[in-house]
Scaffold this active site. Structure first.
Site, short mmCIF file in Angstrom:
data_model
loop_
_atom_site.label_atom_id
_atom_site.label_comp_id
_atom_site.label_asym_id
_atom_site.label_seq_id
_atom_site.Cartn_x
_atom_site.Cartn_y
_atom_site.Cartn_z
N HIS A 1 0.83 -1.21 0.00
CA HIS A 1 0.00 0.00 0.00
C HIS A 1 0.87 1.27 0.00
O HIS A 1 0.60 2.22 -0.73
CB HIS A 1 -0.94 -0.03 1.21
N LYS B 1 -9.75 12.30 -2.23
CA LYS B 1 -10.80 11.76 -1.35
C LYS B 1 -10.37 11.92 0.10
O LYS B 1 -9.20 12.11 0.39
CB LYS B 1 -11.08 10.28 -1.69
N ARG C 1 -11.34 10.36 4.28
CA ARG C 1 -12.08 9.36 5.05
C ARG C 1 -12.52 10.01 6.36
O ARG C 1 -11.70 10.17 7.26
CB ARG C 1 -11.18 8.16 5.35
N ASP D 1 -6.13 1.16 -8.68
CA ASP D 1 -5.94 1.24 -7.23
C ASP D 1 -5.15 0.03 -6.75
O ASP D 1 -4.98 -0.94 -7.49
CB ASP D 1 -7.32 1.30 -6.53
C1 R5P Z 1 -6.56 3.66 0.09
O1 R5P Z 1 -5.81 4.52 0.40
C2 R5P Z 1 -6.28 2.57 -0.90
O2 R5P Z 1 -5.39 2.93 -1.89
C3 R5P Z 1 -7.58 2.08 -1.50
O3 R5P Z 1 -8.16 3.14 -2.24
C4 R5P Z 1 -8.51 1.67 -0.42
O4 R5P Z 1 -7.89 0.71 0.36
C5 R5P Z 1 -9.80 1.13 -0.94
O5 R5P Z 1 -10.62 0.88 0.15
P1 R5P Z 1 -12.20 0.75 0.00
O6 R5P Z 1 -12.45 -0.26 -1.08
O7 R5P Z 1 -12.65 0.30 1.35
O8 R5P Z 1 -12.73 2.10 -0.34
#
Ligand code: R5P
Length: 324
Positions: free
Chosen positions: A130, A193, A195, A219
């Protein structure tokens, strides 16, 4: 060279078998189970004295259990006199806890790296961590591979014109850009984005023009699926003709599969670093194998040849396993 042996825990046995098939060798024998009191039970069932051993174990859900299996396998291999132990961790659980986001939180990705090292791993192979800096959490060599060229190659075979590659967050821009270069697409768009709380996604803004184009979201992980679904809605609102998604790790937690099926995304391609969850078969989610890439890395490490050549060049994709 010492004997090469590949073991696995219970996290993703089909992937380990596919790696072995690519290496043209059998999976080494080990008992991986649970005692009646719930503790993890491991027994290596063949001699590893002096062997060059690889343990394929993504630390996906149930992450704690799979981490423990990996640690106990490494410990038993070390105590059984393996010459070298490489932890092959195609998906590194806890990777999204690589920094404190507020006070009084752990840095779990660092703790897990410490545990793997202390258990006795001599080196590790990881895939699309990640945050690439997690490599530095290990005090042993880490070969950090990427499946981005494999995913890019699949897109190239499918559609080439009027594409715009989209990073669904600022942290993924380098990854999306890398993908874009492999496909040979000029256009890149970036979504910002945030959270508000764990597992909840709020889109803030987007930079880039997507009108009339096929938008390809790239992603690292699909966890709850919210990032993809929210990003797709925004892209279509801004005039994208269609939305496709490519991600390395298909965690697909909770009802992510259903969310994706009901979304406006045309298809989501993920790799098999994490086993396909039951109930997500037969729809929009397609899985491609990274086993050839992992097998080639294992072969090179075993033979003492360079692995860095695997980091960048276009990779031949593994078989499309099936619609997930
Ligand atoms: C976040 O920083 C990662 O790069 C992904 O975008 C994230 O893990 C996706 O998570 P979810 O499917 O829960 O939105």
């Amino acid at each position: 060279m010492n004997d090469l042996k590949v073991f696995t825990g219970s996290a993703n046995r089909p992937l380990a078998l596919e790696v072995c098939r690519n290496l043209r060798m059998p999976l080494a024998q080990a008992l991986v189970g649970t005692f009646r009191n719930g503790e993890t039970r491991i027994k290596i069932e063949e001699s590893v004295r002096g062997a060059d051993v690889f343990v394929v174990q993504p630390t996906c859900a149930a992450a704690d259990h799979h981490v423990m299996e990996l640690l106990l396998m490494i410990d038993s291999l070390r105590r059984a006199s393996a010459a070298r132990i490489t932890a092959v961790i195609p998906y590194y659980g806890y990777a999204r806890q690589e920094k404190k986001t507020t006070g009084r939180e752990p840095i779990s990705a660092k703790l897990v790296a410490n545990l793997i090292t202390i258990a006795g791993a001599d080196r590790a192979i990881a895939l699309d961590l990640h945050a690439p800096a997690i490599q530095g959490f290990f005090d042993i060599p880490v070969d950090h591979l990427t499946a981005i060229p494999i995913l890019a190659e699949l897109l190239k075979q499918r559609v080439r014109n009027d594409l715009v590659v989209v990073s669904p967050d600022s942290g993924g821009v380098a990854r999306a850009n890398d993908f874009r270069h492999h496909v040979g697409v000029p256009a890149l768009a970036i979504i910002a984005k945030q959270r508000p709380e764990p597992d909840l996604v709020e889109i803030v803004e987007m930079v880039g023009d997507v009108a009339g184009m096929t938008a390809v979201i790239v992603d690292d992980i699909v966890a709850t699926g919210s990032t993809l679904v929210e990003a797709a809605d925004l892209l279509l609102e801004r005039g994208a003709a269609r939305v496709l998604a490519y991600a390395v790790h298909g965690e697909l937690a909770g009802n992510a599969g259903q969310l994706i099926e009901e979304s406006k995304i045309e298809s989501v391609v993920v790799t098999d670093t994490i086993p396909v969850r039951p109930g997500t078969r037969g729809g929009k989610i397609v899985t491609v194998s990274v086993a050839p890439l992992l097998a080639e890395a294992i072969r090179r490490i075993h033979e003492g040849s360079s692995v860095s050549a695997l980091f960048r060049p276009p990779q031949k994709p593994g078989a499309i396993l099936e619609r997930a």
